[in-house]
Enzyme design. Sequence first.
Site, short mmCIF file in Angstrom:
data_model
loop_
_atom_site.label_atom_id
_atom_site.label_comp_id
_atom_site.label_asym_id
_atom_site.label_seq_id
_atom_site.Cartn_x
_atom_site.Cartn_y
_atom_site.Cartn_z
N ASP A 67 -12.06 -10.49 12.36
CA ASP A 67 -12.89 -9.29 11.76
C ASP A 67 -14.21 -9.73 11.39
O ASP A 67 -14.69 -11.10 11.31
CB ASP A 67 -12.13 -8.45 10.50
N ASN A 135 -4.20 -4.79 -1.27
CA ASN A 135 -3.52 -3.52 -0.68
C ASN A 135 -2.70 -3.52 0.46
O ASN A 135 -2.48 -2.65 1.08
CB ASN A 135 -4.83 -2.64 -0.86
N HIS A 137 -3.63 -4.89 3.27
CA HIS A 137 -4.36 -4.74 4.55
C HIS A 137 -4.13 -6.00 5.27
O HIS A 137 -4.01 -7.06 4.82
CB HIS A 137 -5.94 -4.33 4.47
C1 GLP Z 1 -10.34 -10.07 3.66
C2 GLP Z 1 -10.39 -10.29 4.97
C3 GLP Z 1 -9.00 -10.45 5.61
C4 GLP Z 1 -8.31 -11.75 4.58
C5 GLP Z 1 -7.91 -11.05 3.48
C6 GLP Z 1 -7.58 -11.62 2.45
O1 GLP Z 1 -10.88 -8.96 3.10
N1 GLP Z 1 -11.07 -9.22 5.86
O2 GLP Z 1 -9.32 -11.05 6.99
O3 GLP Z 1 -7.35 -12.40 5.32
O4 GLP Z 1 -9.14 -9.93 3.03
O5 GLP Z 1 -8.56 -12.24 1.70
P1 GLP Z 1 -8.48 -13.49 0.63
O6 GLP Z 1 -7.92 -14.69 1.33
O7 GLP Z 1 -9.70 -13.78 0.14
O8 GLP Z 1 -7.60 -13.23 -0.39
#
Ligand code: GLP
Length: 247
Positions: A67, A135, A137
Amino acid sequence: MEVVIASNTDEMAARAAGIVESFLGSAVSPVLGLATGASVQPLYRELVRRHREGSFSFAATRAFLLDEYVGLHPHHPQLYRNVVRAELTGQVDLRPTRLCSPDVHAADLEEECARYDRRVRRARIGLQILGIGRNGHLAFNEPGSAFDSRTRVVRLTATTRADNACFFDSPDEVPRRAVTQGLDTIMETGHLMVIASGAAKAAAVLSALRGPVTETLPASILQMHPRVTLILDRQAAKAVVDSAGPG
Ligand code: GLP
């Protein structure tokens, strides 16, 4: 789903790095999917360390970003392409031209999403590294994303913007839009390796693993993939362990 519960960050990074290392060693032209975020940073540090020790090479690898933010200057340090370069690909022997990402500065962003999606599909990612949002995602597929979604421009939720604010000087700087591979695009990957650490992820991890498969929790789609490895620390695994009950 294979679930690995590690007792600390070093162990998580070592287990995840072991999977990446054997994947790179097993394919002639490995195609690796890269995520960003706090959860994958220890893994990238460990991969750089092992690479410097000479244990393996990225020279034959092609890497694809999962992304990317829309609206940041091309040199902004939080543009995911720049983050991944700084944390991993720029520190190992992966040529810059072999790091593929959507061109979020393209004049026609929708056309660019379709082009990137075709590229990812043709490349056939063998191993995709993923984090998971609080959440639920996956990449930037926020709750409500269709399971048959492909690479597209999305609007980020307030939760995600707040969670990612720590990477910016101020919360207002966090972009409101991003390009993300779709859930269907991600599901075409051969092996999904999901890394989650910290208590804030425990509820999302439990729902992803044991909850109903529903578009309101995008990560629940993982239950439908034939090859998923979930690497958790004890805090992120707590709700899963507790729900399993005694014994
Ligand atoms: C972000 C990224 C994701 C990532 C996720 C977890 O927003 N877009 O690709 O895997 O959320 O992030 P983190 O590892 O900082 O908790």
